[in-house]
Design a protein around this motif. Structure first.
Motif, short mmCIF file in Angstrom:
data_model
loop_
_atom_site.label_atom_id
_atom_site.label_comp_id
_atom_site.label_asym_id
_atom_site.label_seq_id
_atom_site.Cartn_x
_atom_site.Cartn_y
_atom_site.Cartn_z
N PHE A 133 -21.95 9.96 29.16
CA PHE A 133 -21.82 8.58 28.69
C PHE A 133 -22.43 7.53 29.63
CE2 PHE A 133 -18.42 11.04 26.78
CZ PHE A 133 -18.49 10.67 25.45
N PHE A 134 -22.68 7.89 30.90
CA PHE A 134 -23.08 6.86 31.85
C PHE A 134 -24.34 7.22 32.64
CE2 PHE A 134 -18.53 6.45 31.13
CZ PHE A 134 -18.43 5.11 30.80
N THR A 135 -25.19 8.06 32.08
CA THR A 135 -26.49 8.32 32.69
C THR A 135 -27.56 8.17 31.62
OG1 THR A 135 -26.37 10.72 32.28
CG2 THR A 135 -25.55 9.93 34.40
N GLY A 136 -28.73 7.74 32.05
CA GLY A 136 -29.86 7.67 31.14
C GLY A 136 -29.87 6.46 30.23
N ALA A 137 -30.82 6.49 29.31
CA ALA A 137 -31.03 5.35 28.43
C ALA A 137 -30.07 5.32 27.25
CB ALA A 137 -32.47 5.37 27.91
N ARG A 164 -19.62 -1.06 26.89
CA ARG A 164 -20.08 -0.46 25.64
C ARG A 164 -20.02 1.07 25.72
NH1 ARG A 164 -22.49 -4.30 22.41
NH2 ARG A 164 -23.31 -6.18 23.48
N ARG A 165 -20.45 1.61 26.84
CA ARG A 165 -20.46 3.05 27.01
C ARG A 165 -19.04 3.59 27.16
NH1 ARG A 165 -25.64 5.41 29.21
NH2 ARG A 165 -27.26 3.88 28.70
N ALA A 166 -18.18 2.87 27.85
CA ALA A 166 -16.79 3.29 27.99
C ALA A 166 -16.09 3.32 26.63
CB ALA A 166 -16.04 2.38 28.96
N ILE A 167 -16.43 2.37 25.77
CA ILE A 167 -15.86 2.36 24.42
C ILE A 167 -16.25 3.64 23.68
CG2 ILE A 167 -16.08 1.26 22.13
CD1 ILE A 167 -16.18 -1.44 23.63
N LEU A 168 -17.50 4.08 23.83
CA LEU A 168 -17.94 5.32 23.19
C LEU A 168 -17.14 6.51 23.73
CD1 LEU A 168 -21.83 4.87 23.11
CD2 LEU A 168 -20.23 4.71 21.19
N LEU A 169 -16.87 6.52 25.03
CA LEU A 169 -16.07 7.60 25.61
C LEU A 169 -14.66 7.60 25.02
CD1 LEU A 169 -15.96 8.59 29.37
CD2 LEU A 169 -13.90 8.58 27.98
N VAL A 170 -14.06 6.42 24.92
CA VAL A 170 -12.71 6.32 24.36
C VAL A 170 -12.72 6.76 22.91
CG1 VAL A 170 -10.83 4.74 23.80
CG2 VAL A 170 -12.02 4.52 25.99
N PHE A 212 -27.56 4.19 34.61
CA PHE A 212 -27.83 3.99 33.20
C PHE A 212 -28.63 2.71 32.98
CE2 PHE A 212 -23.54 2.46 34.14
CZ PHE A 212 -23.55 1.17 33.67
N ARG A 213 -29.29 2.65 31.85
CA ARG A 213 -30.17 1.53 31.55
C ARG A 213 -29.40 0.21 31.54
NH1 ARG A 213 -34.29 2.02 26.59
NH2 ARG A 213 -35.24 3.43 28.12
N PHE A 214 -30.01 -0.82 32.07
CA PHE A 214 -29.50 -2.19 32.20
C PHE A 214 -28.53 -2.31 33.38
CE2 PHE A 214 -30.08 -1.75 27.46
CZ PHE A 214 -31.34 -2.33 27.45
N GLY A 215 -27.58 -1.40 33.51
CA GLY A 215 -26.68 -1.40 34.65
C GLY A 215 -25.82 -2.65 34.76
N THR A 216 -25.39 -3.18 33.62
CA THR A 216 -24.54 -4.37 33.60
C THR A 216 -23.11 -3.99 33.25
OG1 THR A 216 -24.95 -4.80 31.26
CG2 THR A 216 -26.49 -5.78 32.85
#
Length: 283
Positions: free
Chosen positions: A101-105, A158-164, A148-152
């Protein structure tokens, strides 16, 4: 026979929780495992690794084939789970969810470790979480925001929401609640993962060494005050909130029962938070 899997994102207290789990006499715990970990490296280098079959499969002369890596992984975990069960113990995998969830584009939408094992093994799993603001402050200190891309902070949320969402049917343990009463927390985790707890054995974290110990290391589990919030992070939160009625940060906090106010005090829970998915809130 069942395999237990722990999911969490980086800098969320996962190491201290897994050290407590590994302290149980009937647990064999593998930390930060993922069959494709070496393939994400720009160049897999040969090194003396006589027991690491997957690492050697990732070398260029062996084709760096993810199919072979997964085959080796599945075979090893299946055989290990069987042997551990024969010894009246349980196998616990600490999933390296960061890779998915937290590497790459582009983040994944499911746990790859679970997907590789669920058709051959019964799986009990849970998700451990921490307030996203505290996690993000620590992630920046480790420079892992560059993974990960943008790194903000917004992209992290957004990525943590996908993990949840990938863990939506799983029970949740909040790190902050765990630190208030770790003995009770272990009982909750054992109940969720169907592990017999050591009711009379005190936690001895000094006897357990795991990878991923990136935070304020200690053999004592206790509540932590929030680190100072960088001005840039405060500004990003304000900007997110101004651009949307419900920002990704606010949405993530709501999903997990956290107070999005940066001035909130430990355990950083919202006034209307609900108990975790397993048992009433740990006191």
């Amino acid at each position: 026979m069942s395999i237990r899997i722990i999911h969490h994102w980086a800098c969320s207290g996962g190491t201290i929780i897994c050290r407590a789990i590994a302290n149980l006499h009937n647990v064999v715990l593998l930390s930060e495992v993922h069959p494709l970990a070496y393939l994400r490296l720009a160049k897999a280098e040969a090194s003396y690794s006589p027991t690491d079959i997957i690492q050697q499969l990732c070398l260029p002369q062996n084709g760096a084939d993810p199919v072979l890596c997964v085959a080796a992984w599945r075979g090893a975990i299946t055989a290990l789970a069987q042997k551990v069960a024969e010894n009246n113990k349980v196998l616990v995998l600490r999933n390296h969810s960061h890779i998915d969830f937290f590497t790459g584009a582009q983040p994944e939408t499911e746990h790859f470790v679970t997907r590789t094992l669920q058709d051959t093994q019964a799986i009990d799993a849970l998700l451990t979480v921490r307030h996203p603001l505290d996690s993000w402050i620590s992630i920046q200190r480790q420079a892992w925001d560059r993974h990960f891309r943008f790194g903000t902070f917004e992209e992290f949320c957004r990525r943590a929401i996908l993990l949840v969402q990938a863990s939506e049917r799983l029970p949740i343990v909040r790190y902050e609640e765990f630190t208030i009463n770790p003995e009770r927390g272990i009982q909750v985790i054992c109940g969720c993962l169907h592990i017999e707890p050591n009711c009379t054995q005190p936690l001895r974290l000094d006897a357990v060494s795991l990878s991923g110990d990136s935070g304020r290391s200690s053999n004592r589990i206790r509540p932590r005050t929030r680190r100072p919030i960088p001005e840039a992070v405060q500004a990003e939160i304000q900007e997110m909130n101004s651009l949307s009625d419900v920002s990704p940060y606010q949405r993530l906090c709501t999903m997990l029962g956290y107070n999005p106010d940066p001035a909130a005090q430990h355990p950083f829970l919202s006034d209307t938070h609900q108990p975790t998915a397993i048992l009433p809130v740990i006191h």
